[in-house]
Design a protein around this motif. Structure first.
Motif, mmCIF file in Angstrom:
data_model
loop_
_atom_site.group_PDB
_atom_site.id
_atom_site.type_symbol
_atom_site.label_atom_id
_atom_site.label_comp_id
_atom_site.label_asym_id
_atom_site.label_seq_id
_atom_site.Cartn_x
_atom_site.Cartn_y
_atom_site.Cartn_z
ATOM 1 N N LEU A 117 1.543 11.934 5.042
ATOM 2 C CA LEU A 117 1.309 10.792 4.163
ATOM 3 C C LEU A 117 0.390 11.256 3.022
ATOM 4 O O LEU A 117 -0.736 11.683 3.252
ATOM 5 N N VAL A 118 0.934 11.172 1.812
ATOM 6 C CA VAL A 118 0.246 11.720 0.645
ATOM 7 C C VAL A 118 -0.496 10.610 -0.112
ATOM 8 O O VAL A 118 0.106 9.604 -0.495
ATOM 9 N N ASP A 119 -1.783 10.779 -0.287
ATOM 10 C CA ASP A 119 -2.619 9.919 -1.144
ATOM 11 C C ASP A 119 -2.502 8.413 -0.894
ATOM 12 O O ASP A 119 -2.292 7.645 -1.845
ATOM 13 N N PRO A 120 -2.631 7.941 0.341
ATOM 14 C CA PRO A 120 -2.508 6.495 0.568
ATOM 15 C C PRO A 120 -3.805 5.752 0.269
ATOM 16 O O PRO A 120 -4.373 5.061 1.119
ATOM 17 N N TYR A 121 -4.276 5.913 -0.968
ATOM 18 C CA TYR A 121 -5.562 5.362 -1.386
ATOM 19 C C TYR A 121 -5.424 3.948 -1.946
ATOM 20 O O TYR A 121 -4.365 3.554 -2.432
ATOM 21 N N ASN A 122 -6.549 3.226 -1.952
ATOM 22 C CA ASN A 122 -6.575 1.893 -2.569
ATOM 23 C C ASN A 122 -6.112 1.925 -4.019
ATOM 24 O O ASN A 122 -5.437 0.999 -4.465
ATOM 25 N N ASP A 123 -6.477 2.964 -4.742
ATOM 26 C CA ASP A 123 -6.107 2.998 -6.161
ATOM 27 C C ASP A 123 -4.591 2.994 -6.376
ATOM 28 O O ASP A 123 -4.128 2.598 -7.433
ATOM 29 N N PHE A 124 -3.831 3.423 -5.391
ATOM 30 C CA PHE A 124 -2.370 3.388 -5.508
ATOM 31 C C PHE A 124 -1.744 2.171 -4.827
ATOM 32 O O PHE A 124 -0.689 1.713 -5.235
ATOM 33 N N PHE A 125 -2.388 1.672 -3.750
ATOM 34 C CA PHE A 125 -1.686 0.711 -2.898
ATOM 35 C C PHE A 125 -2.372 -0.647 -2.751
ATOM 36 O O PHE A 125 -1.797 -1.537 -2.142
ATOM 37 N N SER A 126 -3.596 -0.800 -3.289
ATOM 38 C CA SER A 126 -4.279 -2.091 -3.118
ATOM 39 C C SER A 126 -4.238 -2.877 -4.425
ATOM 40 O O SER A 126 -4.203 -2.293 -5.503
ATOM 41 N N ARG A 127 -4.310 -4.189 -4.284
ATOM 42 C CA ARG A 127 -4.263 -5.065 -5.457
ATOM 43 C C ARG A 127 -5.336 -4.736 -6.479
ATOM 44 O O ARG A 127 -5.131 -4.887 -7.668
ATOM 45 N N ALA A 128 -6.515 -4.311 -6.031
ATOM 46 C CA ALA A 128 -7.601 -4.011 -6.963
ATOM 47 C C ALA A 128 -7.574 -2.549 -7.412
ATOM 48 O O ALA A 128 -8.466 -2.099 -8.123
ATOM 49 N N GLY A 129 -6.555 -1.815 -6.996
ATOM 50 C CA GLY A 129 -6.501 -0.380 -7.308
ATOM 51 C C GLY A 129 -6.323 -0.110 -8.787
ATOM 52 O O GLY A 129 -5.664 -0.858 -9.488
ATOM 53 N N ARG A 130 -6.914 1.008 -9.245
ATOM 54 C CA ARG A 130 -6.856 1.353 -10.668
ATOM 55 C C ARG A 130 -5.419 1.565 -11.154
ATOM 56 O O ARG A 130 -5.099 1.252 -12.291
ATOM 57 N N ALA A 131 -4.587 2.144 -10.338
ATOM 58 C CA ALA A 131 -3.217 2.426 -10.783
ATOM 59 C C ALA A 131 -2.230 1.354 -10.312
ATOM 60 O O ALA A 131 -1.045 1.415 -10.644
ATOM 61 N N TRP A 132 -2.718 0.389 -9.555
ATOM 62 C CA TRP A 132 -1.824 -0.633 -8.989
ATOM 63 C C TRP A 132 -1.008 -1.382 -10.044
ATOM 64 O O TRP A 132 0.175 -1.660 -9.821
ATOM 65 N N PRO A 133 -1.592 -1.694 -11.227
ATOM 66 C CA PRO A 133 -0.762 -2.364 -12.238
ATOM 67 C C PRO A 133 0.511 -1.578 -12.565
ATOM 68 O O PRO A 133 1.493 -2.155 -12.991
ATOM 69 N N MET A 134 0.490 -0.252 -12.357
ATOM 70 C CA MET A 134 1.698 0.557 -12.578
ATOM 71 C C MET A 134 2.501 0.719 -11.288
ATOM 72 O O MET A 134 3.709 0.514 -11.273
ATOM 73 N N THR A 135 1.818 1.064 -10.205
ATOM 74 C CA THR A 135 2.556 1.380 -8.977
ATOM 75 C C THR A 135 3.128 0.139 -8.301
ATOM 76 O O THR A 135 4.009 0.254 -7.451
ATOM 77 N N ARG A 136 2.662 -1.050 -8.690
ATOM 78 C CA ARG A 136 3.089 -2.264 -7.989
ATOM 79 C C ARG A 136 4.575 -2.558 -8.160
ATOM 80 O O ARG A 136 5.191 -3.109 -7.246
#
Lengths: 179, 205
Positions: B15-34
């Motif tokens: 499992l690669v990089d399952p960080y909040n920034d990619f997968f949580s609503r408040a994540g920095r990249a979430w506006p893109m990854t969502r």
């Protein structure tokens, strides 16, 4: 589907492009190598323009005093095919997709204090892509010569050049700008 | 449909990089990854993958990205786009929530967490290969983020290192649909491309 993400991605990419331009240490040809990936004769039939661009790149690199590396990798049954006449170079043969995997390429380049790589050849989305990613991981400044690359099909080439490699490598040269 | 079965003791989910920034609503990249993550139900799919794998005795290994510290990448002579994006967006902060594992995707007792990778590939400069080899792993099954960067890079290197590689197409997300589609087109050329349900069904009974 386009999606909201595309709108946000643009400013993020623009910021990264701006920062990449700050890496302006002048390229020293003696510390630059051209890595020619799988120069096979079939390339001239698949994409004649790419094949000639590859030959020109090799000639230009040699006359500038840069190292030329000719890498054969595992890709698309090219082992039985004829080579394109790209001229002399350091030969490396990889059993898998990256020209660095299990070969002495990194050592060879390190010994010559080479810092920048120009990468081109075949197939764009397989051996060229893997070699370029591996080079970035190892710390080189990497430029992919888009017009000297080709893939089995045009959409695979385009996806690598337009979508994924700009996120990975430092520069893409010879791309037709249409974004 | 897949015919080859995955031998539990020789298979690892990476499992690669399952960080909040990619997968949580408040994540920095979430506006893109969502976009891809929500449409493809990626977080529920990874949860299902983790629970089925742990239950079946398939090893779960984490390949975490470098957690950002000020000046931490200053030794890179030529920062790459991924380094610049991470530092520009302030992603994977070593101090904030962004660089913590998404709570639903965090390691459980018995899982392995490899050392952090600095660029995209989970193997370069880390102990991931060693951790997989000491367990006799032959099949690497990839999920996480991002589809065409860290996940694909880790898969390419896994293949270079001699592992059989499987990409889970509905357990990965990307910055845009274009990126995700570019990855999906390459996966079958680099290894096997399966859905989470197809992979779970192919674990040896």
């Amino acid at each position: 589907m386009i999606g909201f993400s595309r709108l946000l991605d643009r400013p993020a990419r623009a910021a990264v492009a701006l920062l990449l331009r700050r890496d302006r240490r002048a390229a020293d040809p003696s510390r630059t190598a051209l890595v020619v990936v799988n120069p096979i004769a079939a390339l001239a039939e698949l994409d004649p323009a790419a094949a000639s661009a590859l030959l020109r790149a090799a000639t230009a690199a040699r006359s500038a005093g840069s190292t030329v590396v000719i890498a054969r990798t595992a890709s698309a049954s090219e082992s039985t095919t004829q080579a394109l006449p790209v001229g002399d170079g350091e030969l490396v043969t990889a059993a898998t997709l990256s020209a660095f995997a299990g070969t002495g390429l990194h050592d060879l380049l390190t010994e010559r204090d080479i810092d920048r790589l120009l990468i081109a050849g075949f197939p764009t989305n397989l051996a060229v892509d893997s070699t370029a990613r591996h080079a970035v991981e190892l710390g080189y400044h990497v430029t992919v010569l888009a017009d000297a690359c080709a893939a089995h099909d045009r959409s695979a080439h385009d996806a690598a050049i337009e979508v994924t490699l700009p996120r990975v490598v430092h520069a893409i040269a010879g791309r037709h700008e249409h974004c | 449909m897949p015919t080859r079965r995955y031998i539990r003791s020789k298979t690892a989910v990476v499992l690669v990089d399952p960080y909040n920034d990619f997968f949580s609503r408040a994540g920095r990249a979430w506006p893109m990854t969502r976009d891809v993550a929500l449409t493809n139900r990626v977080v529920p799919n990874i949860r299902a993958l983790l629970s089925a794998s742990r239950g079946a005795g398939v090893h779960v290994t984490y390949a975490p990205h470098y957690r950002h510290r000020r000046g931490g990448l200053s030794h890179r002579r030529h920062p790459a786009p991924s380094h610049l994006l991470v530092s520009t967006l302030g992603m994977f902060s070593a101090r904030g929530r962004g660089g913590r594992f998404h709570p639903a995707l965090a390691p459980a007792p018995g899982d392995t967490v490899a050392s952090e990778h600095e660029t995209s590939c989970g193997f370069t400069g880390t102990d991931l290969d060693e951790r997989l080899r000491e367990r006799g792993i032959e099949d690497v099954v990839l999920a996480g983020a991002l589809s065409n960067t860290c996940v694909e890079a880790t898969g390419r290197t896994a293949s270079d290192l001699g592992y059989r590689v499987t990409f889970l197409s509905d357990a990965v997300t990307a910055q845009t649909w274009r990126d995700h589609r570019a990855a999906l087109a390459n996966y079958p050329l680099l290894g096997r491309s399966l859905t989470v349900a197809e992979f779970i069904a192919a674990i040896e009974p």
